[in-house]
Design an enzyme around this catalytic site. Structure first.
Site, PDB file in Angstrom:
ATOM      1  N   ARG A  51       0.831  -1.213   0.000  1.00  0.00           N
ATOM      2  CA  ARG A  51       0.000   0.000   0.000  1.00  0.00           C
ATOM      3  C   ARG A  51       0.864   1.261   0.000  1.00  0.00           C
ATOM      4  O   ARG A  51       0.451   2.310  -0.459  1.00  0.00           O
ATOM      5  CB  ARG A  51      -0.945   0.002   1.211  1.00  0.00           C
ATOM      6  N   CYS A  79      -5.648 -17.785  16.023  1.00  0.00           N
ATOM      7  CA  CYS A  79      -6.390 -17.604  17.276  1.00  0.00           C
ATOM      8  C   CYS A  79      -7.735 -18.333  17.247  1.00  0.00           C
ATOM      9  O   CYS A  79      -8.335 -18.588  18.288  1.00  0.00           O
ATOM     10  CB  CYS A  79      -6.608 -16.122  17.558  1.00  0.00           C
ATOM     11  N   THR A 120      16.878  -5.359  13.424  1.00  0.00           N
ATOM     12  CA  THR A 120      17.741  -6.223  14.232  1.00  0.00           C
ATOM     13  C   THR A 120      19.125  -5.586  14.312  1.00  0.00           C
ATOM     14  O   THR A 120      19.311  -4.450  13.852  1.00  0.00           O
ATOM     15  CB  THR A 120      17.857  -7.615  13.571  1.00  0.00           C
ATOM     16  N   ILE A 138      17.873  -5.954   8.160  1.00  0.00           N
ATOM     17  CA  ILE A 138      16.967  -7.044   8.548  1.00  0.00           C
ATOM     18  C   ILE A 138      16.048  -6.577   9.683  1.00  0.00           C
ATOM     19  O   ILE A 138      16.517  -6.157  10.746  1.00  0.00           O
ATOM     20  CB  ILE A 138      17.741  -8.307   8.996  1.00  0.00           C
ATOM     21  N   ALA A 172      12.711  -7.518  12.261  1.00  0.00           N
ATOM     22  CA  ALA A 172      12.046  -8.704  12.834  1.00  0.00           C
ATOM     23  C   ALA A 172      10.821  -8.239  13.601  1.00  0.00           C
ATOM     24  O   ALA A 172      10.844  -7.189  14.262  1.00  0.00           O
ATOM     25  CB  ALA A 172      13.000  -9.471  13.739  1.00  0.00           C
ATOM     26  N   GLY A 192       6.843  -9.697  15.537  1.00  0.00           N
ATOM     27  CA  GLY A 192       5.989 -10.798  16.003  1.00  0.00           C
ATOM     28  C   GLY A 192       6.574 -11.599  17.158  1.00  0.00           C
ATOM     29  O   GLY A 192       7.388 -11.105  17.943  1.00  0.00           O
ATOM     30  N   TYR A 225     -23.173   5.605  28.777  1.00  0.00           N
ATOM     31  CA  TYR A 225     -24.020   4.932  29.772  1.00  0.00           C
ATOM     32  C   TYR A 225     -25.491   4.908  29.376  1.00  0.00           C
ATOM     33  O   TYR A 225     -26.078   5.923  29.009  1.00  0.00           O
ATOM     34  CB  TYR A 225     -23.888   5.606  31.148  1.00  0.00           C
ATOM     35  N   LYS A 238     -21.920   5.458  37.151  1.00  0.00           N
ATOM     36  CA  LYS A 238     -20.500   5.348  37.533  1.00  0.00           C
ATOM     37  C   LYS A 238     -20.040   4.008  36.969  1.00  0.00           C
ATOM     38  O   LYS A 238     -20.313   2.958  37.550  1.00  0.00           O
ATOM     39  CB  LYS A 238     -20.357   5.297  39.049  1.00  0.00           C
TER      40      LYS A 238
HETATM   41  C1  LIG Z   1      -3.854 -21.821  18.955  1.00  0.00           C
HETATM   42  C2  LIG Z   1      -3.438 -20.412  19.086  1.00  0.00           C
HETATM   43  C3  LIG Z   1      -4.336 -19.492  19.589  1.00  0.00           C
HETATM   44  C4  LIG Z   1      -3.955 -18.164  19.747  1.00  0.00           C
HETATM   45  N1  LIG Z   1      -4.855 -17.276  20.237  1.00  0.00           N
HETATM   46  C5  LIG Z   1      -4.500 -15.986  20.357  1.00  0.00           C
HETATM   47  C6  LIG Z   1      -5.433 -15.026  20.810  1.00  0.00           C
HETATM   48  O1  LIG Z   1      -6.585 -15.358  21.075  1.00  0.00           O
HETATM   49  N2  LIG Z   1      -5.029 -13.748  20.940  1.00  0.00           N
HETATM   50  C7  LIG Z   1      -3.755 -13.357  20.636  1.00  0.00           C
HETATM   51  O2  LIG Z   1      -3.436 -12.185  20.766  1.00  0.00           O
HETATM   52  N3  LIG Z   1      -2.852 -14.248  20.191  1.00  0.00           N
HETATM   53  C8  LIG Z   1      -3.194 -15.545  20.048  1.00  0.00           C
HETATM   54  N4  LIG Z   1      -2.287 -16.435  19.560  1.00  0.00           N
HETATM   55  C9  LIG Z   1      -0.915 -15.978  19.284  1.00  0.00           C
HETATM   56  C10 LIG Z   1      -0.829 -15.340  17.911  1.00  0.00           C
HETATM   57  O3  LIG Z   1      -1.367 -16.199  16.970  1.00  0.00           O
HETATM   58  C11 LIG Z   1       0.636 -15.057  17.615  1.00  0.00           C
HETATM   59  O4  LIG Z   1       1.111 -14.162  18.563  1.00  0.00           O
HETATM   60  C12 LIG Z   1       0.836 -14.479  16.240  1.00  0.00           C
HETATM   61  O5  LIG Z   1       0.321 -15.317  15.272  1.00  0.00           O
HETATM   62  C13 LIG Z   1       2.330 -14.259  15.998  1.00  0.00           C
HETATM   63  O6  LIG Z   1       2.520 -13.828  14.700  1.00  0.00           O
HETATM   64  P1  LIG Z   1       3.896 -14.109  13.952  1.00  0.00           P
HETATM   65  O7  LIG Z   1       3.789 -13.516  12.602  1.00  0.00           O
HETATM   66  O8  LIG Z   1       5.022 -13.700  14.786  1.00  0.00           O
HETATM   67  O9  LIG Z   1       3.991 -15.676  13.866  1.00  0.00           O
HETATM   68  P2  LIG Z   1       2.959 -16.751  13.180  1.00  0.00           P
HETATM   69  O10 LIG Z   1       1.646 -16.105  13.061  1.00  0.00           O
HETATM   70  O11 LIG Z   1       3.121 -17.940  13.993  1.00  0.00           O
HETATM   71  O12 LIG Z   1       3.560 -16.926  11.763  1.00  0.00           O
HETATM   72  C14 LIG Z   1       4.858 -17.424  11.556  1.00  0.00           C
HETATM   73  C15 LIG Z   1       4.886 -18.187  10.258  1.00  0.00           C
HETATM   74  O13 LIG Z   1       6.231 -18.260   9.837  1.00  0.00           O
HETATM   75  C16 LIG Z   1       6.433 -19.495   9.198  1.00  0.00           C
HETATM   76  N5  LIG Z   1       7.878 -19.772   9.221  1.00  0.00           N
HETATM   77  C17 LIG Z   1       8.638 -19.979  10.316  1.00  0.00           C
HETATM   78  N6  LIG Z   1       9.912 -20.154   9.974  1.00  0.00           N
HETATM   79  C18 LIG Z   1       9.962 -20.083   8.617  1.00  0.00           C
HETATM   80  C19 LIG Z   1      11.006 -20.200   7.691  1.00  0.00           C
HETATM   81  N7  LIG Z   1      12.253 -20.425   8.066  1.00  0.00           N
HETATM   82  N8  LIG Z   1      10.693 -20.084   6.399  1.00  0.00           N
HETATM   83  C20 LIG Z   1       9.412 -19.842   6.005  1.00  0.00           C
HETATM   84  N9  LIG Z   1       8.395 -19.720   6.847  1.00  0.00           N
HETATM   85  C21 LIG Z   1       8.682 -19.838   8.149  1.00  0.00           C
HETATM   86  C22 LIG Z   1       5.629 -20.464  10.010  1.00  0.00           C
HETATM   87  O14 LIG Z   1       5.279 -21.590   9.247  1.00  0.00           O
HETATM   88  C23 LIG Z   1       4.420 -19.609  10.398  1.00  0.00           C
HETATM   89  O15 LIG Z   1       3.329 -19.874   9.537  1.00  0.00           O
HETATM   90  C24 LIG Z   1      -2.632 -17.762  19.391  1.00  0.00           C
HETATM   91  C25 LIG Z   1      -1.735 -18.682  18.876  1.00  0.00           C
HETATM   92  C26 LIG Z   1      -2.141 -19.998  18.709  1.00  0.00           C
HETATM   93  C27 LIG Z   1      -1.161 -20.980  18.158  1.00  0.00           C
END
Ligand SMILES: Cc1cc2nc3c(=O)[nH]c(=O)nc-3n(C[C@H](O)[C@H](O)[C@H](O)COP(=O)(O)OP(=O)(O)OC[C@H]3O[C@@H](n4cnc5c(N)ncnc54)[C@H](O)[C@@H]3O)c2cc1C
Length: 828
Positions: free
Chosen positions: A23, A44, A274, A279, A281, A283, A427, A435
């Site tokens: 975007r 989630c 990082t 690079i 980072a 999540g 409210y 309150k």
């Molecule tokens: C069951 C479950 C329920 C959850 N419920 C909640 C909730 O209700 N509320 C909330 O706030 N958070 C929740 N979370 C946490 C939330 O999903 C994570 O915090 C969020 O998804 C993190 O995002 P991310 O991009 O860091 O990692 P992810 O969303 O985990 O994505 C990382 C991706 O990177 C890929 N990957 C990793 N290494 C490599 C590589 N070397 N090459 C290519 N691809 C790679 C993986 O396959 C994965 O798909 C939940 C998590 C789970 C598992």
């Protein structure tokens, strides 16, 4: 000519970054590399698809690789893993996980969003368990759901009582499985403080989830069908969900020499770069700063991943950003309850040594007179001097989410705790009160900050009493039927002003009511009359949460806490006696102790054996009614929690078993005699030591033990530093002559002016035998009831407040009642 940007990971952080990048810039070449088959799925939502609340698998996919490609012109490479980063030449190596094809792709900018993977500990036998699952992605979800759908497991064990573990426990329960949750900690949901987490645990127990806390899995055998637990127990199970936490997927960062921080998470600056500026980072893989206290931590939640993904894209496109840390705002649904939190909890503040004040309030979610109102337990933590809000927690069946979101916003906007009172919130009766609970938290906080009242926390009460403080319960007498702080004396608020002369001056006083409000009024009154007063914060309701048993149901009937409905007479009566109509009581919207008071009033006018069905929205009512029935000799036949309401069925009185007289030893009637009573008449050290050893032993054998202290035996229960109590004549004389507390007790023989007693104590210590004081504590801990005879207290002029905390008071009837149920009755 645009930049070449590669993103590793195509879900929360990665997909957000990708969309924002496009975007902001049409020229850049963007490649999104994802190891799995799916991008941008709803991790989630996974537990709810397994539980079938989300009815279609398709709904889990927020985007498809093709959709992203078409809408954003992004090169999406699924089933492709980035295996290495060459920072010098700015290349990544990718491997197609199906074909094995290796490619080298150049980048100008790299964004890492690989997330965190579930931790799998090295438990013997775990590798051979074919029924053990972790949950992170769609394939995991498919595997778990297929197992439940086709193998029809009856029992699941969830290891780990965190967010994912509890969500899985709920959803598997919804699928009809028996569920046991095991956790090494002493509480569930560690981000909450224990008194906030305990009601959640109790609520889940009512929904049939079994908890084994302070417990670990030591070994797995029979391909995952048998678990060996740390306590020595074994647990047979049909499936295992492992949810003990996550670890950052940091291999790429580690192997390419990027700087790592706490628990191996990737270190980033406020621009999310990082240690290599090319690079970024985002999540679950990164280390973040705690927004309030500035320490390094990991927050594995979706909000951060999404926000950081977008901010990284902004920075890459030259926009000025500053990611300044995480509050860790989180929320979870467990059946009918919502638990939400933001910022620091008390455990964190304590461990950091930060000065803080905590307040607990229990306001209604909306106006009590409008249907469906239910209390929310709210805890606010703040700096009492500056008012800085450190954190908040809320638990309730309605409205907890909104309040925590408002407080999270207030923290972000640097509002002070007392300024929560100034927030003008929407409210109307169906939504809130004039309150709002958030405003209430502000008012209570401002009272503390202004020095209008000092609080005594639930965990300080015992020490307060032990150190000579006097607790005055200002609730109405009838409210004490549902429980009270041991050792507290009762002076209802309505009569307090006229009974000031009964309160010892010069002694520390704490006032306690049900939720803290009447306590505050009492405290203000007493302070203005010159007393040194604290208010028990959150009242008896908060105190009781951590001072009652957990409501486990040894019978295994998960919906019944105190069940006497198995007695034939109870069932017969309901059917055969149409005049004994079951009464219905709607206590919804009533604040505690409202429901209990209504029950009390209604039961008074009922006939023996008649049933009363109560519906309440106060989720704490489940525990209160149990306690009330125990104290008032009524029968709690069932407690059920559904649709955010507690439904209890109470029968007036305790029904006799159909043929009680014919029950023989060894038959079921024997349970009724499963008690031990002791009359402790003596105050000789040796005899009293013996009595406590026997009492603790009997309690350990599962007996209900009541020790009835009368005449000289009362001396054991006297506090060493009792409050000053006005006494006259013989009362005063007795008081001076009698030993005060256990340390002054003589031996029955060879006392030798106290030397004998000292020698015995010394020998016990040398031989590692617990002292009398430790034995007493152990007995209380084991559930032994200490009862002081009120008649002999009167004769000897001993007052309630002179006795140690935890003592109950009773007359001959109480003793005879306990003795009747006892197989063993000793006189010492
Ligand atoms: C069951 C479950 C329920 C959850 N419920 C909640 C909730 O209700 N509320 C909330 O706030 N958070 C929740 N979370 C946490 C939330 O999903 C994570 O915090 C969020 O998804 C993190 O995002 P991310 O991009 O860091 O990692 P992810 O969303 O985990 O994505 C990382 C991706 O990177 C890929 N990957 C990793 N290494 C490599 C590589 N070397 N090459 C290519 N691809 C790679 C993986 O396959 C994965 O798909 C939940 C998590 C789970 C598992």
């Amino acid at each position: 000519m645009g930049k070449k940007i590669i993103i590793v990971g195509g879900v929360a952080g990665g997909a957000s970054a990708a969309a924002r990048l496009r975007r902001l810039n049409e020229q850049d070449e963007i490649v999104l590399v994802e190891r799995g088959e799916h991008v941008s799925f709803a991790n989630c939502g996974l537990p709810y698809y397994i539980g079938e609340t989300i009815d279609s698998r398709d709904k889990l996919f927020l985007q498809t690789p093709k959709g992203i490609q078409q809408r954003f012109n992004i090169d999406v490479r699924t089933l492709t893993e980035v295996t290495a980063i060459d920072r010098a030449s700015k290349h990544v190596i990718t491997r197609n996980v199906t074909t094995g094809e290796i490619l080298e792709i150049p980048y100008d900018i790299l964004i890492l969003s690989p997330g965190a993977r579930p931790v799998v500990p090295q438990i013997p036998g775990i590798a051979s368990a074919d029924n053990l699952f972790t949950l992170r992605n769609i394939p995991d979800t498919d595997r778990i759901k297929a197992y439940v759908d086709h193998q029809h497991p009856k029992h699941a064990t969830v290891i780990g009582a965190g967010f994912i573990g509890l969500e899985m426990a709920e959803n598997l329960r919804e699928r009809g499985l028996e569920v046991t949750v095991i956790d090494r900690g002493t509480q569930i949901l560690n981000p909450l403080d224990p008194e906030m987490a305990r009601p959640v645990e109790e609520h889940m127990r009512l929904h049939g989830v079994e908890f084994k806390l302070n417990e670990g899995v030591e070994a797995v055998s029979q391909a995952g069908r048998l678990l060996q637990l740390a306590s020595g127990e074994s647990l047979a199970t049909d499936m295992i969900i492992l949810a003990i936490g996550v670890a950052p997927e940091n291999e790429l960062a580690r192997n390419s020499g990027l700087e790592l921080g706490v628990r191996g998470a990737v270190k980033v600056n406020t621009s999310l770069q990082t240690s290599d500026p090319a690079i970024y980072a985002v999540g679950d893989v990164i280390e973040v700063k705690d927004k309030i206290q500035d320490f390094e931590t990991m927050v594995s939640l979706a909000w951060g991943a999404n926000r950081q993904g977008r901010l990284a894209a902004d920075h890459i496109n030259g926009r000025s950003i500053a990611y300044d840390g995480a509050l860790g705002t989180a929320i979870i649904k467990t059946f009918g309850l919502t638990s939400a939190l933001t910022g620091n909890n008390e455990k964190t503040l304590k461990s950091l040594g930060v000065p803080y004040e905590a307040i607990h309030i229990h306001p209604n979610s909306h106006a009590g007179y409008y249907p469906g109102a239910a209390p929310i337990a709210i805890k606010l933590l703040f700096n009492p001097h500056t008012g800085e809000i450190y954190g908040a927690q809320a638990v309730g069946s309605e409205g907890a989410d909104k309040r925590i979101d408002v407080i999270a916003t207030a923290i972000r906007g640097n509002l002070k705790a007392d300024e929560l009172a100034d927030i003008e919130l929407a409210y109307a009766p169906p939504y809130s009160s004039a309150k709002d609970p958030v405003n209430m938290a502000g008012y209570v906080a401002s009272n503390v900050m202004d020095g209008m009242v000092k609080n005594l926390q639930w965990h300080e009460v015992e020490d307060f009493s032990r150190n000579g403080g006097l607790i005055i319960d200002v609730r109405d007498e009838v409210e004490r039927l549902a429980g009270y702080i041991p050792g507290s004396i009762s002076i209802p608020l309505s009569g307090l002003r006229n009974r000031l002369d009964e309160i010892p001056s010069g002694q520390e006083i704490a006032v306690s009511c049900q939720v803290g409000l009447r306590g505050y009024i009492a405290a203000r009154m007493l302070i203005q009359h010159g007393f040194n007063v604290k208010n028990v914060d959150g009242g008896y309701k908060t105190y009781a949460v951590m001072n009652r048993d957990r409501g486990e149901d040894p019978q295994g009937d998960k919906k019944v806490i105190v069940a006497d409905s198995s007695l034939p007479e109870a069932e017969d009566q309901a059917v055969s006696d149409p005049i004994e109509q079951r009464l219905m009581l709607d206590a919804c919207g009533l604040q505690c102790p409202g429901p209990i008071l209504k029950v009390y009033e209604t039961v008074k006018s009922m006939k023996e054996g008649q049933q009363l069905e109560i519906t309440a929205t106060d989720f704490g009512f489940a525990a209160d009614i149990r306690q009330w029935c125990l104290k008032t000799q009524n029968t709690l036949e069932s407690v059920d929690v559904s649709g955010g309401k507690v439904q209890a069925l109470v029968r007036k009185g305790i029904p006799e078993p159909a043929d009680a007289s014919s029950s023989l030893p060894g038959s079921e009637g024997r349970d009724l005699k499963d008690g031990t009573t002791m009359v402790v008449f003596s105050s000789d050290l040796d005899k009293t030591i013996a009595s406590f050893i026997i009492a603790t032993g009997a309690a350990a054998m599962g007996k209900q033990v009541t020790m009835f202290f009368t005449f000289w035996g009362l001396n054991l229960l006297r506090r060493e530093q009792a409050p000053r109590v006005e006494k006259k004549g013989l009362d005063k004389m007795f008081g001076l002559m009698m030993p005060q507390g256990t340390r002054k007790l003589p031996l029955s023989r060879m006392n030798m002016g106290g030397l004998g007693a000292k020698l015995i104590r010394h020998t016990m210590k040398r031989k590692n035998v617990d002292s009398l004081e430790e034995l007493m504590q152990g007995a209380i801990h084991a559930g032994v009831k200490l009862m002081a005879c009120t008649m002999s207290m009167d004769i000897m002029g001993i007052k309630q407040e002179e006795l140690i905390a935890g003592v109950e008071f009773g007359g001959v009837a109480s003793y005879l009642g306990a003795a009747e149920d006892s197989g063993v009755n000793l006189f010492i």
